[in-house]
Design a protein around this motif. Structure first.
Motif, PDB file in Angstrom:
ATOM      1  N   LEU A  26       0.820  -1.205   0.000  1.00  0.00           N
ATOM      2  CA  LEU A  26       0.000   0.000   0.000  1.00  0.00           C
ATOM      3  C   LEU A  26       0.862   1.267   0.000  1.00  0.00           C
ATOM      4  N   LEU A  27       1.977   1.212   0.721  1.00  0.00           N
ATOM      5  CA  LEU A  27       2.881   2.360   0.726  1.00  0.00           C
ATOM      6  C   LEU A  27       3.453   2.621  -0.666  1.00  0.00           C
ATOM      7  N   LEU A  28       3.847   1.555  -1.354  1.00  0.00           N
ATOM      8  CA  LEU A  28       4.333   1.713  -2.732  1.00  0.00           C
ATOM      9  C   LEU A  28       3.237   2.256  -3.639  1.00  0.00           C
ATOM     10  N   MET A  29       2.032   1.761  -3.432  1.00  0.00           N
ATOM     11  CA  MET A  29       0.917   2.192  -4.273  1.00  0.00           C
ATOM     12  C   MET A  29       0.601   3.669  -4.052  1.00  0.00           C
ATOM     13  N   MET A  30       0.606   4.093  -2.808  1.00  0.00           N
ATOM     14  CA  MET A  30       0.211   5.462  -2.499  1.00  0.00           C
ATOM     15  C   MET A  30       1.283   6.474  -2.890  1.00  0.00           C
ATOM     16  N   ILE A  31       2.538   6.178  -2.571  1.00  0.00           N
ATOM     17  CA  ILE A  31       3.599   7.172  -2.754  1.00  0.00           C
ATOM     18  C   ILE A  31       4.228   7.065  -4.140  1.00  0.00           C
ATOM     19  N   PHE A  32       4.688   5.860  -4.495  1.00  0.00           N
ATOM     20  CA  PHE A  32       5.486   5.719  -5.723  1.00  0.00           C
ATOM     21  C   PHE A  32       4.645   5.559  -6.974  1.00  0.00           C
ATOM     22  N   ARG A  33       3.355   5.397  -6.833  1.00  0.00           N
ATOM     23  CA  ARG A  33       2.503   5.331  -8.031  1.00  0.00           C
ATOM     24  C   ARG A  33       1.592   6.555  -8.118  1.00  0.00           C
ATOM     25  N   ILE A  34       0.704   6.685  -7.147  1.00  0.00           N
ATOM     26  CA  ILE A  34      -0.317   7.730  -7.241  1.00  0.00           C
ATOM     27  C   ILE A  34       0.295   9.115  -7.048  1.00  0.00           C
ATOM     28  N   LEU A  35       1.095   9.263  -5.993  1.00  0.00           N
ATOM     29  CA  LEU A  35       1.643  10.586  -5.693  1.00  0.00           C
ATOM     30  C   LEU A  35       2.637  11.053  -6.756  1.00  0.00           C
ATOM     31  N   VAL A  36       3.530  10.150  -7.175  1.00  0.00           N
ATOM     32  CA  VAL A  36       4.521  10.530  -8.190  1.00  0.00           C
ATOM     33  C   VAL A  36       3.856  10.833  -9.524  1.00  0.00           C
ATOM     34  N   LEU A  37       2.876  10.013  -9.904  1.00  0.00           N
ATOM     35  CA  LEU A  37       2.195  10.252 -11.176  1.00  0.00           C
ATOM     36  C   LEU A  37       1.375  11.532 -11.145  1.00  0.00           C
ATOM     37  N   ALA A  38       0.767  11.838 -10.008  1.00  0.00           N
ATOM     38  CA  ALA A  38      -0.060  13.046  -9.921  1.00  0.00           C
ATOM     39  C   ALA A  38       0.776  14.318  -9.884  1.00  0.00           C
ATOM     40  N   THR A  39       1.976  14.254  -9.340  1.00  0.00           N
ATOM     41  CA  THR A  39       2.794  15.471  -9.191  1.00  0.00           C
ATOM     42  C   THR A  39       3.794  15.664 -10.317  1.00  0.00           C
ATOM     43  N   VAL A  40       4.417  14.567 -10.774  1.00  0.00           N
ATOM     44  CA  VAL A  40       5.502  14.688 -11.764  1.00  0.00           C
ATOM     45  C   VAL A  40       5.057  14.254 -13.146  1.00  0.00           C
ATOM     46  N   GLY A  41       4.292  13.187 -13.215  1.00  0.00           N
ATOM     47  CA  GLY A  41       3.948  12.631 -14.521  1.00  0.00           C
ATOM     48  C   GLY A  41       3.130  13.556 -15.397  1.00  0.00           C
ATOM     49  N   SER A  42       2.223  14.311 -14.782  1.00  0.00           N
ATOM     50  CA  SER A  42       1.393  15.213 -15.589  1.00  0.00           C
ATOM     51  C   SER A  42       2.225  16.297 -16.266  1.00  0.00           C
ATOM     52  N   ASP A  43       3.272  16.770 -15.596  1.00  0.00           N
ATOM     53  CA  ASP A  43       4.127  17.798 -16.199  1.00  0.00           C
ATOM     54  C   ASP A  43       4.967  17.244 -17.342  1.00  0.00           C
ATOM     55  N   ILE A  44       5.339  15.964 -17.253  1.00  0.00           N
ATOM     56  CA  ILE A  44       6.201  15.388 -18.284  1.00  0.00           C
ATOM     57  C   ILE A  44       5.423  15.060 -19.543  1.00  0.00           C
ATOM     58  N   PHE A  45       4.190  14.541 -19.390  1.00  0.00           N
ATOM     59  CA  PHE A  45       3.468  14.010 -20.538  1.00  0.00           C
ATOM     60  C   PHE A  45       2.295  14.875 -20.981  1.00  0.00           C
ATOM     61  N   GLU A  46       2.132  16.076 -20.440  1.00  0.00           N
ATOM     62  CA  GLU A  46       0.968  16.863 -20.814  1.00  0.00           C
ATOM     63  C   GLU A  46       1.084  17.439 -22.231  1.00  0.00           C
ATOM     64  N   ASP A  47       2.292  17.652 -22.734  1.00  0.00           N
ATOM     65  CA  ASP A  47       2.462  18.267 -24.057  1.00  0.00           C
ATOM     66  C   ASP A  47       3.137  17.325 -25.048  1.00  0.00           C
ATOM     67  N   GLU A  48       3.047  16.023 -24.820  1.00  0.00           N
ATOM     68  CA  GLU A  48       3.798  15.105 -25.672  1.00  0.00           C
ATOM     69  C   GLU A  48       3.278  15.096 -27.109  1.00  0.00           C
ATOM     70  N   GLN A  49       1.985  15.195 -27.295  1.00  0.00           N
ATOM     71  CA  GLN A  49       1.468  15.185 -28.664  1.00  0.00           C
ATOM     72  C   GLN A  49       1.743  16.510 -29.373  1.00  0.00           C
ATOM     73  N   GLU A  50       1.699  17.607 -28.649  1.00  0.00           N
ATOM     74  CA  GLU A  50       2.003  18.897 -29.267  1.00  0.00           C
ATOM     75  C   GLU A  50       3.475  19.006 -29.644  1.00  0.00           C
ATOM     76  N   GLU A  51       4.351  18.425 -28.792  1.00  0.00           N
ATOM     77  CA  GLU A  51       5.784  18.495 -29.046  1.00  0.00           C
ATOM     78  C   GLU A  51       6.286  17.371 -29.950  1.00  0.00           C
ATOM     79  N   PHE A  52       5.423  16.495 -30.379  1.00  0.00           N
ATOM     80  CA  PHE A  52       5.811  15.431 -31.308  1.00  0.00           C
ATOM     81  C   PHE A  52       5.869  16.038 -32.714  1.00  0.00           C
ATOM     82  N   ALA A  53       7.089  16.186 -33.219  1.00  0.00           N
ATOM     83  CA  ALA A  53       7.303  16.909 -34.490  1.00  0.00           C
ATOM     84  C   ALA A  53       7.774  15.949 -35.567  1.00  0.00           C
ATOM     85  N   CYS A  54       7.245  16.142 -36.789  1.00  0.00           N
ATOM     86  CA  CYS A  54       7.634  15.338 -37.955  1.00  0.00           C
ATOM     87  C   CYS A  54       8.068  16.289 -39.083  1.00  0.00           C
TER      88      CYS A  54
END
Length: 286
Positions: A26-54
């Motif tokens: 549960l500790l891994l689930m709460m901290i290393f999955r939910i908390l990390v994804l909610a705080t860091v993951g959204s900033d990393i992947f929010e513009d991936e389609q816009e920044e995907f250049a061809c």
């Protein structure tokens, strides 16, 4: 953080029946999955389609190439990952709450203060059986999602993606934004997933080992109880045998005493008769 208040109830419900390894999961689930994804993951992947250049201006080519490079967004995949892993735990919480409310209603009707957990046919509490099923489903979901993550993304996010096919007029080179950062995030989730699966497996082995040792202890207690009952059952029988033997010895001793008295009385009577007969006979004159 009001929308995350249900997580505290979920945590309180599971930790009541979960062992130490379950709480680590549960500790891994709460901290290393939910908390990390909610705080860091959204900033990393929010513009991936816009920044995907061809390197083409053909309409629709960029969208098709992005769809080939990422069939599903890594951020959305990890959100589904958390949801799928939470389903067995939520089902267990629903069953535990239902069972506790049912026990409370039964206590109110009957008036019993002491509560006993309902047992299944093999002697294991039903709540423990449900927890074992929950851990097995969690382990299977973890392994399946790790394999799916490898098949979709691999272990690295390449900075360049070569795309061919309609509507692209020719081979197109596409470029991903922040590939190294995304690779680190991908590897982080691989490590967390493997660690969570390993914890679930060890927890399952620990639970089965605990159940086996409990059964062995029960069988040992039953054997000791049966042996003590057998010894208790033998005691009155042995006492009866001893009484019979004592009575036989007493009767034999009485018979011996009577026989000796009879022989003594017969001997004394014979001696008296012989003395009387000798007194009556006259002396012989020579």
């Amino acid at each position: 953080m009001g929308e995350w208040s249900f997580l505290s109830d979920w945590l309180d419900s599971i930790k009541t029946h979960a062992p130490m390894l379950g709480r680590v999961w549960l500790l891994l689930m709460m901290i290393f999955r939910i908390l990390v994804l909610a705080t860091v993951g959204s900033d990393i992947f929010e513009d991936e389609q816009e920044e995907f250049a061809c390197n083409t201006l053909q309409p629709g080519c960029k969208q098709v190439c992005y769809n080939k490079a990422f069939p599903i967004s890594p951020y959305r995949f990890w959100v589904f990952h958390i949801v799928f892993l939470s389903v067995p735990s939520l089902l267990f919480v629903v069953y535990a709450v239902h069972l506790s409310s049912k026990d409370e209603e039964t206590q109110e009707k009957i008036g019993i203060i002491q509560r006993k957990e309902p047992l299944a046919s093999d002697g294991v509490p039903r709540i423990q059986q449900c927890y074992i099923v929950h851990v097995i489903l969690r382990l299977l979901a973890e392994v399946g999602l790790v394999v799916s993550q490898y098949l979709i993304f691999g272990f690295t996010i390449e900075p360049q993606f070569i795309c061919t096919g309609f509507p692209c007029p020719h081979t197109v080179d596409c470029f991903v934004s922040r590939p190294m950062e995304k690779t680190v995030f991908l590897m982080f989730y691989f490590v967390v997933s493997i660690l969570s699966a390993l914890i679930s497996f060890v927890e399952l082995v620990h639970i089965f080992k605990k159940i086996y040792s409990h059964r062995q202890l029960k069988t040992f207690e039953k054997e000791n109880r049966s042996n003590s009952n057998y010894e208790k059952g033998r005691e009155p029988h042995s006492v009866q045998l001893l009484d019979k033997m004592v009575m036989v010895n007493l009767t034999s001793n009485h018979s011996d005493v009577d026989s000796t008295h009879k022989t003594k009385s017969l001997g004394s009577s014979n001696s008296r008769r012989s003395s009387q007969s000798s007194a009556k006979k006259p002396p012989l004159n020579i």
